[in-house]
Design a protein around this motif. Structure first.
Motif, PDB file in Angstrom:
ATOM      1  N   GLU A 136      10.578  72.034  29.914  1.00  0.00           N
ATOM      2  CA  GLU A 136      11.141  71.223  30.998  1.00  0.00           C
ATOM      3  C   GLU A 136      12.659  71.374  31.054  1.00  0.00           C
ATOM      4  O   GLU A 136      13.241  71.448  32.139  1.00  0.00           O
ATOM      5  N   VAL A 137      13.281  71.426  29.889  1.00  0.00           N
ATOM      6  CA  VAL A 137      14.736  71.613  29.828  1.00  0.00           C
ATOM      7  C   VAL A 137      15.107  72.989  30.376  1.00  0.00           C
ATOM      8  O   VAL A 137      16.039  73.114  31.177  1.00  0.00           O
ATOM      9  N   LEU A 138      14.367  74.011  29.968  1.00  0.00           N
ATOM     10  CA  LEU A 138      14.639  75.368  30.452  1.00  0.00           C
ATOM     11  C   LEU A 138      14.488  75.452  31.963  1.00  0.00           C
ATOM     12  O   LEU A 138      15.283  76.110  32.638  1.00  0.00           O
ATOM     13  N   ALA A 139      13.484  74.769  32.512  1.00  0.00           N
ATOM     14  CA  ALA A 139      13.282  74.766  33.965  1.00  0.00           C
ATOM     15  C   ALA A 139      14.456  74.078  34.660  1.00  0.00           C
ATOM     16  O   ALA A 139      14.949  74.568  35.683  1.00  0.00           O
ATOM     17  N   GLU A 140      14.922  72.957  34.107  1.00  0.00           N
ATOM     18  CA  GLU A 140      16.049  72.241  34.713  1.00  0.00           C
ATOM     19  C   GLU A 140      17.321  73.073  34.655  1.00  0.00           C
ATOM     20  O   GLU A 140      18.117  73.074  35.592  1.00  0.00           O
ATOM     21  N   LEU A 141      17.512  73.793  33.554  1.00  0.00           N
ATOM     22  CA  LEU A 141      18.701  74.623  33.396  1.00  0.00           C
ATOM     23  C   LEU A 141      18.570  75.961  34.110  1.00  0.00           C
ATOM     24  O   LEU A 141      19.546  76.686  34.250  1.00  0.00           O
ATOM     25  N   ASP A 142      17.351  76.310  34.526  1.00  0.00           N
ATOM     26  CA  ASP A 142      17.050  77.624  35.113  1.00  0.00           C
ATOM     27  C   ASP A 142      17.515  78.713  34.160  1.00  0.00           C
ATOM     28  O   ASP A 142      18.307  79.593  34.521  1.00  0.00           O
ATOM     29  N   MET A 143      17.033  78.613  32.921  1.00  0.00           N
ATOM     30  CA  MET A 143      17.488  79.486  31.842  1.00  0.00           C
ATOM     31  C   MET A 143      16.291  79.979  31.039  1.00  0.00           C
ATOM     32  O   MET A 143      15.315  79.254  30.866  1.00  0.00           O
ATOM     33  N   SER A 144      16.386  81.198  30.541  1.00  0.00           N
ATOM     34  CA  SER A 144      15.318  81.728  29.695  1.00  0.00           C
ATOM     35  C   SER A 144      15.410  81.109  28.305  1.00  0.00           C
ATOM     36  O   SER A 144      16.467  80.605  27.900  1.00  0.00           O
ATOM     37  N   ARG A 145      14.315  81.151  27.600  1.00  0.00           N
ATOM     38  CA  ARG A 145      14.287  80.644  26.227  1.00  0.00           C
ATOM     39  C   ARG A 145      15.289  81.408  25.359  1.00  0.00           C
ATOM     40  O   ARG A 145      16.013  80.810  24.555  1.00  0.00           O
ATOM     41  N   TYR A 186      18.485  79.834  23.312  1.00  0.00           N
ATOM     42  CA  TYR A 186      18.680  79.952  21.867  1.00  0.00           C
ATOM     43  C   TYR A 186      20.009  80.610  21.517  1.00  0.00           C
ATOM     44  O   TYR A 186      20.627  80.266  20.514  1.00  0.00           O
ATOM     45  N   ARG A 187      20.476  81.547  22.355  1.00  0.00           N
ATOM     46  CA  ARG A 187      21.809  82.120  22.140  1.00  0.00           C
ATOM     47  C   ARG A 187      22.875  81.043  22.311  1.00  0.00           C
ATOM     48  O   ARG A 187      23.816  80.942  21.514  1.00  0.00           O
ATOM     49  N   MET A 188      22.723  80.222  23.339  1.00  0.00           N
ATOM     50  CA  MET A 188      23.666  79.134  23.574  1.00  0.00           C
ATOM     51  C   MET A 188      23.609  78.131  22.420  1.00  0.00           C
ATOM     52  O   MET A 188      24.641  77.649  21.956  1.00  0.00           O
ATOM     53  N   ARG A 189      22.413  77.870  21.938  1.00  0.00           N
ATOM     54  CA  ARG A 189      22.248  76.943  20.808  1.00  0.00           C
ATOM     55  C   ARG A 189      22.926  77.494  19.554  1.00  0.00           C
ATOM     56  O   ARG A 189      23.569  76.750  18.812  1.00  0.00           O
ATOM     57  N   ALA A 190      22.808  78.798  19.329  1.00  0.00           N
ATOM     58  CA  ALA A 190      23.424  79.427  18.153  1.00  0.00           C
ATOM     59  C   ALA A 190      24.946  79.297  18.199  1.00  0.00           C
ATOM     60  O   ALA A 190      25.589  79.237  17.146  1.00  0.00           O
ATOM     61  N   ARG A 191      25.508  79.242  19.402  1.00  0.00           N
ATOM     62  CA  ARG A 191      26.960  79.073  19.554  1.00  0.00           C
ATOM     63  C   ARG A 191      27.369  77.598  19.537  1.00  0.00           C
ATOM     64  O   ARG A 191      28.538  77.290  19.713  1.00  0.00           O
TER      65      ARG A 191
END
Length: 61
Positions: free
Chosen positions: A11-20, A24-29
């Protein structure tokens, strides 16, 4: 006491219009909204945490 609304990662990925992978790259940063790992290994994001993350992005823009 009711638990705060929690969103599934999909649901978060759909709201952000972002791939998993991009998430995860953004999370790693250290730039992703706070995640909560459930005992079964699934990930959730509190609605309030995601909304705060959006506000922080808007303030930084």
């Amino acid at each position: 006491m009711a638990h705060p609304p929690m969103l599934k990662l999909a649901e978060v990925l759909a709201e952000l219009d972002m791939s998993r992978a991009a998430f995860y790259r953004m999370r790693a940063r250290g730039k992703a909204p706070k995640l909560i790992k459930l005992p079964n290994g699934q990930l959730r994001v509190r609605r309030a945490d995601l909304d705060a993350w959006w506000r922080d992005l808007e303030a930084a823009a």
